[in-house]
Design a protein around this motif. Structure first.
Motif, mmCIF file in Angstrom:
data_model
loop_
_atom_site.group_PDB
_atom_site.id
_atom_site.type_symbol
_atom_site.label_atom_id
_atom_site.label_comp_id
_atom_site.label_asym_id
_atom_site.label_seq_id
_atom_site.Cartn_x
_atom_site.Cartn_y
_atom_site.Cartn_z
ATOM 1 N N VAL A 1 20.458 29.950 -37.370
ATOM 2 C CA VAL A 1 21.667 30.677 -36.990
ATOM 3 C C VAL A 1 21.925 31.752 -38.036
ATOM 4 N N VAL A 2 22.282 32.946 -37.566
ATOM 5 C CA VAL A 2 22.687 34.022 -38.459
ATOM 6 C C VAL A 2 24.201 34.181 -38.345
ATOM 7 N N VAL A 3 24.890 34.084 -39.469
ATOM 8 C CA VAL A 3 26.348 34.240 -39.509
ATOM 9 C C VAL A 3 26.669 35.429 -40.406
ATOM 10 N N THR A 4 27.509 36.338 -39.917
ATOM 11 C CA THR A 4 27.836 37.517 -40.722
ATOM 12 C C THR A 4 29.334 37.566 -41.016
ATOM 13 N N PHE A 5 29.646 38.078 -42.207
ATOM 14 C CA PHE A 5 31.019 38.151 -42.695
ATOM 15 C C PHE A 5 31.283 39.534 -43.278
ATOM 16 N N LYS A 6 32.545 39.900 -43.357
ATOM 17 C CA LYS A 6 32.975 41.119 -44.040
ATOM 18 C C LYS A 6 33.823 40.761 -45.253
ATOM 19 N N GLU A 7 34.898 40.048 -44.982
ATOM 20 C CA GLU A 7 35.810 39.583 -46.022
ATOM 21 C C GLU A 7 36.582 38.404 -45.463
ATOM 22 N N PRO A 8 37.327 37.665 -46.297
ATOM 23 C CA PRO A 8 37.946 36.407 -45.855
ATOM 24 C C PRO A 8 38.913 36.516 -44.681
ATOM 25 N N LEU B 1 32.304 35.014 -31.624
ATOM 26 C CA LEU B 1 33.154 35.488 -32.710
ATOM 27 C C LEU B 1 34.196 34.430 -33.028
ATOM 28 N N GLN B 2 34.483 34.261 -34.302
ATOM 29 C CA GLN B 2 35.513 33.318 -34.737
ATOM 30 C C GLN B 2 36.420 33.991 -35.754
ATOM 31 N N MET B 3 37.721 33.833 -35.564
ATOM 32 C CA MET B 3 38.673 34.335 -36.541
ATOM 33 C C MET B 3 38.789 33.339 -37.691
ATOM 34 N N PRO B 4 38.860 33.824 -38.949
ATOM 35 C CA PRO B 4 38.974 32.904 -40.082
ATOM 36 C C PRO B 4 40.373 32.324 -40.197
ATOM 37 N N LEU C 1 30.976 36.565 -37.172
ATOM 38 C CA LEU C 1 30.046 36.609 -36.035
ATOM 39 C C LEU C 1 28.956 35.559 -36.212
ATOM 40 N N TRP C 2 28.774 34.744 -35.161
ATOM 41 C CA TRP C 2 27.676 33.786 -35.112
ATOM 42 C C TRP C 2 26.643 34.342 -34.138
ATOM 43 N N LYS C 3 25.368 34.385 -34.542
ATOM 44 C CA LYS C 3 24.345 35.017 -33.713
ATOM 45 C C LYS C 3 23.245 34.026 -33.350
ATOM 46 N N ASP C 4 22.872 34.077 -32.075
ATOM 47 C CA ASP C 4 21.759 33.285 -31.558
ATOM 48 C C ASP C 4 20.506 34.151 -31.617
ATOM 49 N N LYS C 5 19.519 33.736 -32.384
ATOM 50 C CA LYS C 5 18.299 34.542 -32.533
ATOM 51 C C LYS C 5 17.521 34.679 -31.226
ATOM 52 N N LEU C 6 17.769 33.783 -30.269
ATOM 53 C CA LEU C 6 17.059 33.838 -28.997
ATOM 54 C C LEU C 6 17.793 34.683 -27.959
ATOM 55 N N ASN C 7 18.998 35.140 -28.280
ATOM 56 C CA ASN C 7 19.769 35.934 -27.333
ATOM 57 C C ASN C 7 20.695 36.873 -28.101
ATOM 58 N N ASN C 8 20.215 38.100 -28.330
ATOM 59 C CA ASN C 8 21.016 39.067 -29.070
ATOM 60 C C ASN C 8 22.215 39.571 -28.275
ATOM 61 N N ASP C 9 22.223 39.339 -26.951
ATOM 62 C CA ASP C 9 23.326 39.816 -26.111
ATOM 63 C C ASP C 9 24.502 38.843 -26.087
ATOM 64 N N THR D 1 42.184 34.132 -28.573
ATOM 65 C CA THR D 1 42.622 34.880 -29.773
ATOM 66 C C THR D 1 42.035 34.317 -31.066
ATOM 67 N N GLU D 2 41.503 33.089 -31.050
ATOM 68 C CA GLU D 2 40.896 32.529 -32.264
ATOM 69 C C GLU D 2 39.376 32.556 -32.190
ATOM 70 N N VAL D 3 38.839 32.476 -30.986
ATOM 71 C CA VAL D 3 37.392 32.581 -30.768
ATOM 72 C C VAL D 3 37.153 33.500 -29.578
ATOM 73 N N LEU D 4 35.992 34.128 -29.566
ATOM 74 C CA LEU D 4 35.621 35.036 -28.483
ATOM 75 C C LEU D 4 34.193 34.744 -28.058
ATOM 76 N N TYR D 5 33.989 34.683 -26.728
ATOM 77 C CA TYR D 5 32.652 34.570 -26.154
ATOM 78 C C TYR D 5 32.393 35.816 -25.329
ATOM 79 N N HIS D 6 31.236 36.445 -25.534
ATOM 80 C CA HIS D 6 30.849 37.605 -24.733
ATOM 81 C C HIS D 6 29.343 37.549 -24.525
#
Length: 366
Positions: free
Chosen positions: A335-342, A359-362, A347-355, A173-178
């Protein structure tokens, strides 16, 4: 009864096939593994009432078919201490003699009549996976399995196939791996949650083969290779819809050097409030400012890491331990990290694996 084994291959098979022995409480027979010798093949099985594993291995010879139970830890210790290529196991009157070039040892064995057999679904959907791919996914995913017994399905890794996709997911519930990839199966999705203890037993099995069949039924999920099989009971509860929380509209995108971020977070963790591991990230177009503070002990860290930021500034709280776990699963240098609002998922993204989705909850800043 006399069984002649090739010691090294038998040890490897016994190590895998006996993994679930002595893990069940209250049933003494399950402290043993079961060994079945037939047609110059030994099948080694162990079971803890929830997870069963079997491994087959060729043996040199046996003078008759036999089935017996034996305590594997002691047998493995003896066999590993030897240097012989072939070793004889002689079974007589519930005593197993291990005979080798330098001498012999003995230990008791039991009949296998009371050794239980797991209930196995007859009608199961079967999907083929590349073993190394599934190995990597499960090894990474098990770090994010939930521990809250109120959500039993989340206390395992979800393995699925369907809609031209196969993959795994785990969340607490605080982090997600897919992680996922394309698959030939175009039918509806079938999946099941696999307990961590089953994954721990499965990983060595996957590491010794090229392909594995994943078989999903109403009561079990099974993993079958050419000479091994693991069957695990599945929970009654469905896995939560993890895709629903994966954001599609994070507008703020930050690119940063992975190692710089790891180093900054590690130093910030030295002065963090240990009860929360809360770090504050203050992000603008030039840099990420990483701040931690332990007011009680008058400790504070302030670090700056250069970055490329598109989409605006943001101040957000994260749990440092989870951030480090995520960064350790990323292989790319950037590393590419994307945000919407606090208060929205990160989302943390691995440039070598887009699949691979991390995900981390703030956390709420105070």
């Amino acid at each position: 009864m006399k069984i002649t084994i090739e010691r090294k291959s038998f040890v490897e098979a016994l190590t895998i096939g006996s993994q679930m022995a002595a893990k069940a409480k209250g049933l003494s027979v399950l402290e043993n593994c079961k060994i079945t010798c037939k047609n110059n093949t030994a099948t080694i099985s162990s079971y803890d009432s929830e997870v069963a594993i079997t491994k087959r291995v060729n043996i040199v010879s046996h003078d008759e078919e036999c089935v017996f139970c034996i305590e594997p830890k002691a047998l493995l210790a003896i066999l590993r201490s030897l240097k012989d290529e072939n070793v004889d196991l002689v079974l007589d009157n519930h005593i197993c003699e291990i005979i080798h070039a330098k001498g012999q040892q003995s230990m008791p064995y039991d009949d296998a009549d009371d050794f239980p057999t797991p209930v196995f679904d007859k009608d199961m959907k079967t999907f083929g996976f590349v073993s190394q791919t599934l190995f990597n996914w499960l090894k990474e995913a098990k770090s994010f399995v939930g521990v809250n017994t109120l959500y039993p399905s989340m206390m395992g890794v979800y393995v699925y196939c369907g809609n031209k996709e196969c993959g795994v997911a785990s969340t607490n519930t605080e982090v997600l791996y897919h992680n996922h990839e394309e698959h030939a199966y175009d039918g509806e999705e079938h999946g099941a949650s696999v307990q961590v203890k089953a994954i721990d037993a499965l990983l060595p099995m996957l590491n010794m083969t090229d392909f594995v069949d994943v078989m999903i039924g109403n009561r079990n999920i099974a993993f079958k290779t050419q000479d091994a099989m693991l069957v695990a009971a599945r929970t009654e509860h469905p896995y939560p819809n993890f895709r629903r929380i994966i954001p599609q509209d994070n507008e703020i995108e930050v690119t940063i050097c992975r190692q710089d971020m790891i180093d900054a977070i590690k130093r910030a963790m030295l002065t963090v409030n240990e009860a929360t591991s809360l770090l504050k990230l203050n992000i603008n177009s030039l840099c990420i400012k990483v701040v931690s503070e332990n007011v009680l002990h008058a400790k504070k860290t302030y670090e700056e890491c250069s970055c490329k930021c598109i989409g605006g500034d943001i101040e957000i709280g994260i749990k440092g331990t989870y951030a480090l776990s995520i960064l350790n699963l990323i292989e790319s240098d950037e590393v590419v990290v994307t945000f919407k609002e606090p208060r929205r998922p990160i989302l943390w993204k691995d440039k070598l694996n887009n699949d691979k989705i991390l995900l981390q909850m703030p956390m709420q800043l105070v």
